[in-house]
Design a protein around this motif. Sequence first.
Motif, PDB file in Angstrom:
ATOM      1  N   TYR A  59      42.242   5.650  25.820  1.00 60.36           N
ATOM      2  CA  TYR A  59      43.007   4.408  25.888  1.00 60.36           C
ATOM      3  C   TYR A  59      42.239   3.241  25.267  1.00 60.36           C
ATOM      4  O   TYR A  59      41.010   3.229  25.229  1.00 60.36           O
ATOM      5  CB  TYR A  59      43.295   4.038  27.354  1.00 60.36           C
ATOM      6  N   THR A  84      46.220  -5.460  35.119  1.00 63.08           N
ATOM      7  CA  THR A  84      45.578  -5.574  33.815  1.00 63.08           C
ATOM      8  C   THR A  84      45.135  -4.225  33.277  1.00 63.08           C
ATOM      9  O   THR A  84      45.043  -4.027  32.064  1.00 63.08           O
ATOM     10  CB  THR A  84      44.349  -6.500  33.907  1.00 63.08           C
ATOM     11  N   VAL A  94      49.231  -8.256  28.272  1.00 62.55           N
ATOM     12  CA  VAL A  94      48.297  -7.196  27.899  1.00 62.55           C
ATOM     13  C   VAL A  94      49.087  -5.921  27.624  1.00 62.55           C
ATOM     14  O   VAL A  94      50.107  -5.662  28.273  1.00 62.55           O
ATOM     15  CB  VAL A  94      47.259  -6.959  29.017  1.00 62.55           C
ATOM     16  N   SER A  95      48.611  -5.141  26.670  1.00 62.90           N
ATOM     17  CA  SER A  95      49.206  -3.840  26.375  1.00 62.90           C
ATOM     18  C   SER A  95      48.137  -2.773  26.482  1.00 62.90           C
ATOM     19  O   SER A  95      47.068  -2.884  25.863  1.00 62.90           O
ATOM     20  CB  SER A  95      49.804  -3.818  24.963  1.00 62.90           C
ATOM     21  N   CYS A  96      48.412  -1.749  27.270  1.00 61.27           N
ATOM     22  CA  CYS A  96      47.535  -0.593  27.396  1.00 61.27           C
ATOM     23  C   CYS A  96      48.130   0.530  26.544  1.00 61.27           C
ATOM     24  O   CYS A  96      49.304   0.878  26.706  1.00 61.27           O
ATOM     25  CB  CYS A  96      47.420  -0.164  28.852  1.00 61.27           C
ATOM     26  N   SER A 123      48.751  -2.359  32.440  1.00 62.19           N
ATOM     27  CA  SER A 123      49.685  -3.283  31.774  1.00 62.19           C
ATOM     28  C   SER A 123      51.085  -3.240  32.366  1.00 62.19           C
ATOM     29  O   SER A 123      52.033  -3.727  31.758  1.00 62.19           O
ATOM     30  CB  SER A 123      49.732  -3.082  30.248  1.00 62.19           C
ATOM     31  N   ARG A 149      43.017  -1.323  25.198  1.00 64.96           N
ATOM     32  CA  ARG A 149      43.926  -2.377  25.631  1.00 64.96           C
ATOM     33  C   ARG A 149      43.839  -3.565  24.677  1.00 64.96           C
ATOM     34  O   ARG A 149      42.745  -3.897  24.199  1.00 64.96           O
ATOM     35  CB  ARG A 149      43.596  -2.831  27.061  1.00 64.96           C
ATOM     36  N   SER A 170      39.290   1.006  28.410  1.00 62.91           N
ATOM     37  CA  SER A 170      40.150   1.608  29.430  1.00 62.91           C
ATOM     38  C   SER A 170      39.541   1.271  30.774  1.00 62.91           C
ATOM     39  O   SER A 170      38.322   1.314  30.950  1.00 62.91           O
ATOM     40  CB  SER A 170      40.233   3.122  29.238  1.00 62.91           C
TER      41      SER A 170
END
Length: 397
Positions: free
Chosen positions: A350, A145, A308-310, A148, A352, A336
């Motif tokens: 970052y 998580t 999920v996208s980081c 990602s 998410r 992050s």
Amino acid sequence: MTLSQGRTYLAIPGPSVSPERVLNAMHVSAPNIYEGALVDMVHAMVPDLKAVARTAGDVAIYIANGHGAWEAAAMNVLGPGDKALVLSTGRFAALWGMICARLGVEVEVIEFGRQSPVDPAQVEAALKADSDHRIKAVLCVHVDTATSVLNDIPAIRAAINAVGHPALFMVDCIASLGCDRFEMDAWGVDVMVAASQKGLMTPPGLGFVFFNDKARAASVRSVSYYWDWGPRSAPDFFYQFFGGTAPTHHLLGLREALNMIGEEGGVEAVWARHDRLAHAVWAAVAAWGQDVEMAMNIADPADRSRAVSCVRIGNGNGLRLRRWVEGNAGLTLGISLGMNTEADPGGDDYFRIGHMGHVNAHMVLGALGVIEAGMAALDIPHGAGAVAAAARVIAGR
């Protein structure tokens, strides 16, 4: 003035949004825990839960979060002096390994960094070097998580098989179950852990450990009463499902969530929805990243989670953007997590986006529009056309 009034959107990678149907199913007086409707419901629900995991094996249900499910899985098959190989691709496999170490397990970690999936060749080499088969289990996450990343579970299984190693293959699907394609039996996974609060759309509080006959045969005698998966997976009495009083309202919510998955067309349809929505997010990030630093943390789309996208935005702007969209527009993005290290102290670079569970096109497009508004308000450099690019993906163009 703030534009955050109205319904807020928690777009973090778990807990995910709980559907009104799930919340309403939980909003009842406590049911009888000894006989009747609840008992019948749980017995009927177990096959539906296993269908989402794609397994004919067993499942043990715990009143616990994902960390509890990690410990339950570890305690049933690993004891003091055993050895586990942990494949780390960010944060969470390493934490699972830490729990194992606290139980007296010798832990060997292969670190793959924060931007790459597990390399099966390195797994094969490590197991080949273990000629006396001291390694009893190989642990990894399907989706980390924090980063990602999506790990190739069949390829890791093939690496284990290539050297004929007898180790159990244990996979964390806490972030991925019901979001990314996962086939427990077909992919040769022996133990899988999951939790209620992500793809299963139910508030935090339930942990699951799925396991096959090989894992059952490897069970250790030192497991505690509470974590023992034996009675939970084959109870003589209803209370044994849960080691005591049943988590009544969570079970009612989970039943409704599984109903919704079935009504959507089953888990295959759910996977397809997550795939389309994830690609919409990726298209937007690609457009924002034109000629600027912004980019997906995981470069290859084949290695990205659909849950999920980081996103790396640079210059500490992840923190600024998250605060702006929450305070001014009612959108909460993920922090992050584990991205700030001594070697790379850029955690605030970052953010998410969670796109898991009860999520649809207008939720994703709305979140992307708010993120773009935040970047405009904060003068964060970004490319044009992101929301339009995401809309084309949604439209199937």
